[in-house]
Design a protein around this motif. Sequence first.
Motif, PDB file in Angstrom:
ATOM      1  N   TYR A   1       0.892  -1.300  -0.061  1.00 22.32           N
ATOM      2  CA  TYR A   1       0.029  -0.095  -0.020  1.00 22.32           C
ATOM      3  C   TYR A   1       1.005   1.106   0.121  1.00 22.32           C
ATOM      4  O   TYR A   1       0.547   2.463  -0.682  1.00 22.32           O
ATOM      5  CB  TYR A   1      -0.974  -0.033   1.359  1.00 22.32           C
ATOM      6  CG  TYR A   1      -1.676   1.184   1.185  1.00 22.32           C
ATOM      7  CD1 TYR A   1      -2.560   1.702   0.251  1.00 22.32           C
ATOM      8  CD2 TYR A   1      -1.351   2.149   2.565  1.00 22.32           C
ATOM      9  CE1 TYR A   1      -3.171   2.977   0.396  1.00 22.32           C
ATOM     10  CE2 TYR A   1      -2.058   3.419   2.537  1.00 22.32           C
ATOM     11  CZ  TYR A   1      -2.917   3.746   1.407  1.00 22.32           C
ATOM     12  OH  TYR A   1      -3.515   5.108   1.661  1.00 22.32           O
TER      13      TYR A   1
ATOM     14  N   LEU B   1       0.604   4.049  -2.579  1.00 15.87           N
ATOM     15  CA  LEU B   1       0.258   5.595  -2.125  1.00 15.87           C
ATOM     16  C   LEU B   1       1.477   6.392  -2.846  1.00 15.87           C
ATOM     17  O   LEU B   1       1.003   7.672  -3.322  1.00 15.87           O
ATOM     18  CB  LEU B   1       0.367   5.600  -0.751  1.00 15.87           C
ATOM     19  CG  LEU B   1       0.637   7.171  -0.208  1.00 15.87           C
ATOM     20  CD1 LEU B   1      -0.923   8.079  -0.432  1.00 15.87           C
ATOM     21  CD2 LEU B   1       0.581   6.891   1.491  1.00 15.87           C
TER      22      LEU B   1
ATOM     23  N   LEU C   1      -3.534  10.437  -1.431  1.00 15.35           N
ATOM     24  CA  LEU C   1      -4.223   9.682  -0.369  1.00 15.35           C
ATOM     25  C   LEU C   1      -5.531   9.148  -0.900  1.00 15.35           C
ATOM     26  O   LEU C   1      -5.620   7.997  -0.782  1.00 15.35           O
ATOM     27  CB  LEU C   1      -4.149  10.551   0.933  1.00 15.35           C
ATOM     28  CG  LEU C   1      -4.724   9.605   2.265  1.00 15.35           C
ATOM     29  CD1 LEU C   1      -3.861   8.352   2.458  1.00 15.35           C
ATOM     30  CD2 LEU C   1      -4.624  10.470   3.456  1.00 15.35           C
TER      31      LEU C   1
ATOM     32  N   SER D   1      -5.445   6.580  -3.596  1.00 17.52           N
ATOM     33  CA  SER D   1      -5.016   5.405  -3.092  1.00 17.52           C
ATOM     34  C   SER D   1      -5.824   4.584  -2.239  1.00 17.52           C
ATOM     35  O   SER D   1      -5.801   3.241  -2.096  1.00 17.52           O
ATOM     36  CB  SER D   1      -3.650   5.650  -2.308  1.00 17.52           C
ATOM     37  OG  SER D   1      -3.965   6.031  -1.001  1.00 17.52           O
TER      38      SER D   1
END
Length: 333
Positions: free
Chosen positions: A59, A63, A96, A99
Amino acid sequence: MNDNTESRVTKPILTLALLLAGGLLVGFSVGRWLAPLAAWIGPVLVMRFARDHKVGRGYLLVLATCMLAVFIGFFSIWMGGLPRPMVPFLNVGIGLLWSLPYLADRLVSPRLRSFSSTFVFTLAVTTLEFAFIHLSPLGTWGAWGFTQYGNVPLMQIASVTGMIGISFLIAWFASVANWAWEHRSGGGGILRGLAIFGAVMAVVALFGFLRLNLAPTSEAEETVRVAGITAMSTSEIYDLRTVNPQSHRDAYFDEILREARAGAKVIVWPELSGFGPASDEASLIARAQEFARQHRIYLAIPLFTCPDELETELVEIVENKLLLIDPAGAIVI
């Protein structure tokens, strides 16, 4: 992960290359750049990476990739029109938000082995975009629907769903593509899923075709011809010291004349297109009023008025406003 993706990733360089490619495709499909096909392929590659890696490290890289995409798409625009301290916060904040659907997909979709798992990412994208459009002062900035500008049949779905509908289809395509890859040995099950997606896309395409070709064209239907003009790229505006506002405006008035002669009764310029120093604003408005009165049209002029003396390329003190002039030459809004 599904059974087909439980094995460890054995080629990290290849997967990182696919992630980077996905981020670049997304970045060059939004903001300053518009590459409609890239908008469909980019999320497929980013999702593939997210699903093939553990949540934590995977992740964080997703991001970073989303922030890179935002940087590519919007950085040059923001640097020209916003106070510099805001730019990194916007880049991080929007990255953010972009993502989070990949994180939701990575956490939830492995628990749903059926075709329904394709709606996790899709609904996350559309929910966040809907909230952003209605709650953020940036409005529709970054909406995926903009990426399909020029795909006129597909754009017609916005008349029913708004731009969210286009975002839904792009996000769903990414999910379906990855679902199909993971279940490629599933036989009839995968065919049913692909048939559902294909049928929806076919309906959308048919709707767009019919709406474009069956739209009323006779005067008896009381239609009004409307023209939206983009005579010059607004990316030039952000360094006002090197651009001649007069030549920019002349190009727009030439387009107004062409569209008015073609029968347009409502003509709209894009945001910022009436840019220039404060000392020139009155002359621009007077010219627009005379043009509207002479050609009996409604004319929407977005102004972007800045101080007469600019010491930097960054425009920090501006008036960004819209004037609507009626066929009598009066400012009504």
